[in-house]
Motif scaffolding. Structure first.
Motif, PDB file in Angstrom:
ATOM      1  N   TYR A 165       0.831  -1.202   0.000  1.00  0.00           N
ATOM      2  CA  TYR A 165       0.000   0.000   0.000  1.00  0.00           C
ATOM      3  C   TYR A 165       0.870   1.260   0.000  1.00  0.00           C
ATOM      4  O   TYR A 165       0.644   2.190  -0.787  1.00  0.00           O
ATOM      5  CB  TYR A 165      -0.923   0.000   1.217  1.00  0.00           C
ATOM      6  N   ILE A 166       1.868   1.285   0.887  1.00  0.00           N
ATOM      7  CA  ILE A 166       2.748   2.457   0.991  1.00  0.00           C
ATOM      8  C   ILE A 166       3.474   2.692  -0.324  1.00  0.00           C
ATOM      9  O   ILE A 166       3.543   3.824  -0.829  1.00  0.00           O
ATOM     10  CB  ILE A 166       3.759   2.260   2.137  1.00  0.00           C
ATOM     11  N   LEU A 167       4.023   1.638  -0.906  1.00  0.00           N
ATOM     12  CA  LEU A 167       4.859   1.782  -2.092  1.00  0.00           C
ATOM     13  C   LEU A 167       4.049   1.999  -3.373  1.00  0.00           C
ATOM     14  O   LEU A 167       4.527   2.638  -4.306  1.00  0.00           O
ATOM     15  CB  LEU A 167       5.761   0.559  -2.236  1.00  0.00           C
ATOM     16  N   MET A 168       2.833   1.470  -3.427  1.00  0.00           N
ATOM     17  CA  MET A 168       2.011   1.638  -4.624  1.00  0.00           C
ATOM     18  C   MET A 168       1.210   2.927  -4.607  1.00  0.00           C
ATOM     19  O   MET A 168       1.060   3.589  -5.638  1.00  0.00           O
ATOM     20  CB  MET A 168       1.064   0.447  -4.784  1.00  0.00           C
ATOM     21  N   SER A 169       0.684   3.303  -3.447  1.00  0.00           N
ATOM     22  CA  SER A 169      -0.205   4.461  -3.374  1.00  0.00           C
ATOM     23  C   SER A 169       0.539   5.789  -3.342  1.00  0.00           C
ATOM     24  O   SER A 169       0.008   6.817  -3.764  1.00  0.00           O
ATOM     25  CB  SER A 169      -1.088   4.366  -2.127  1.00  0.00           C
ATOM     26  N   ASN A 170       1.758   5.764  -2.803  1.00  0.00           N
ATOM     27  CA  ASN A 170       2.552   6.987  -2.601  1.00  0.00           C
ATOM     28  C   ASN A 170       1.888   7.992  -1.672  1.00  0.00           C
ATOM     29  O   ASN A 170       2.258   9.176  -1.671  1.00  0.00           O
ATOM     30  CB  ASN A 170       2.886   7.665  -3.939  1.00  0.00           C
ATOM     31  N   HIS A 171       0.935   7.549  -0.865  1.00  0.00           N
ATOM     32  CA  HIS A 171       0.359   8.431   0.138  1.00  0.00           C
ATOM     33  C   HIS A 171       1.398   8.720   1.217  1.00  0.00           C
ATOM     34  O   HIS A 171       2.171   7.843   1.602  1.00  0.00           O
ATOM     35  CB  HIS A 171      -0.875   7.789   0.773  1.00  0.00           C
TER      36      HIS A 171
END
Length: 268
Positions: A165-171
């Motif tokens: 999630y962290i690496l794909m979303s870039n949030h």
């Protein structure tokens, strides 16, 4: 005080048995270019040889580390793969060496961190942060995948699902959310963060270094072994500690209701 590297991009120093590795390229958000990578690798070599009991990782400026230097990437003149290969040849062994040291490593993340900076912060055993800290993947926005252990340390601390999630979303993940997810262990006010990290490192450096090294290895390997194998490794580590002078001192200090004076406190 121990030796100090060239202060242009990375500072390495030793005080009271604690090594301090500080990124010092604040004008560029501590972004990683070749000079910084070389200085970082040199500082880790000094850390490996140093007579220390703990290490504090930190940085200067308004960002902990923005990751790879995008300007350097853009200037690579179509040879980005060659530049990245050169960076990784320096940083991969350095991060692996640092993380494998049999002593406590503490990072003090005072500000936003992203990209490869995630690995430089989360390779520590204990991660302390201040409220301005935010964590952002950043790789996929550039069409790149993670490097120097960013995906490894994220997955080990927060689990594969949250790492993706962290690496794909870039949030941008705020400090308190990072703490809830296990990416950060404690949050402290910005003005206290460095002193808290240094005090913790000094206390651990004065501890039973053999026991602390054993704890580190056992915890890191626990998820890669079945229970019977792990029990045997625990057995060997405990017997090794039981034969050492530090265990006799620790037990005596407990019985006498006094602080232990371990054999090798590593105080300059």
């Amino acid at each position: 005080m121990g030796g100090m590297t060239d202060a242009k991009t990375v500072i390495w120093s030793v005080k009271n048995g604690v090594g301090h590795l500080t990124l010092n390229r604040p004008e560029a958000a501590n972004a990683i270019d070749l000079p910084l990578a070389r200085a970082y690798a040199a500082a880790v070599e000094q850390a490996v040889r140093a007579d220390i009991g703990a290490i504090v990782l930190s940085s200067t400026g308004k960002q902990y580390c923005a990751g790879g230097d995008i300007n350097a990437f853009a200037a690579s003149d179509g040879q980005l793969d060659g530049l990245i290969r050169e960076l990784l040849d320096l940083l991969n062994p350095a991060v692996a060496q640092l993380a494998a040291l049999p002593l406590p490593i503490i990072s003090a993340v005072h500000a936003p961190v992203g990209g490869a900076g995630i690995a430089l912060a989360l390779c520590a055993d204990i991660v302390l942060a201040a409220p301005p800290m935010k964590l952002r993947g950043g790789y996929s926005a550039l069409g790149l995948s993670p490097d120097i252990g960013a995906s490894y340390f994220l997955a080990h601390r927060a689990g594969p699902a949250r790492a993706k999630y962290i690496l794909m979303s870039n949030h941008a993940i705020p400090a308190e959310e990072c703490r809830r997810w296990g990416l950060v262990d404690e949050i402290h006010p910005p003005e206290a963060l460095q002193s808290v990290a240094t005090e913790l490192a000094a206390r651990l450096a004065a501890g039973a270094t053999g026991a602390l090294g054993g704890i580190k290895r056992l915890c890191e390997d626990a998820l890669n072994r079945d229970l019977r194998t792990h029990l045997e490794h625990e057995r060997r580590a405990l017997l090794h500690c039981a034969r050492a002078a530090d265990s006799r001192e620790g037990i005596a200090a407990f019985r006498q209701k006094r602080p232990p004076r371990f054999r090798d406190p590593r105080i300059d």
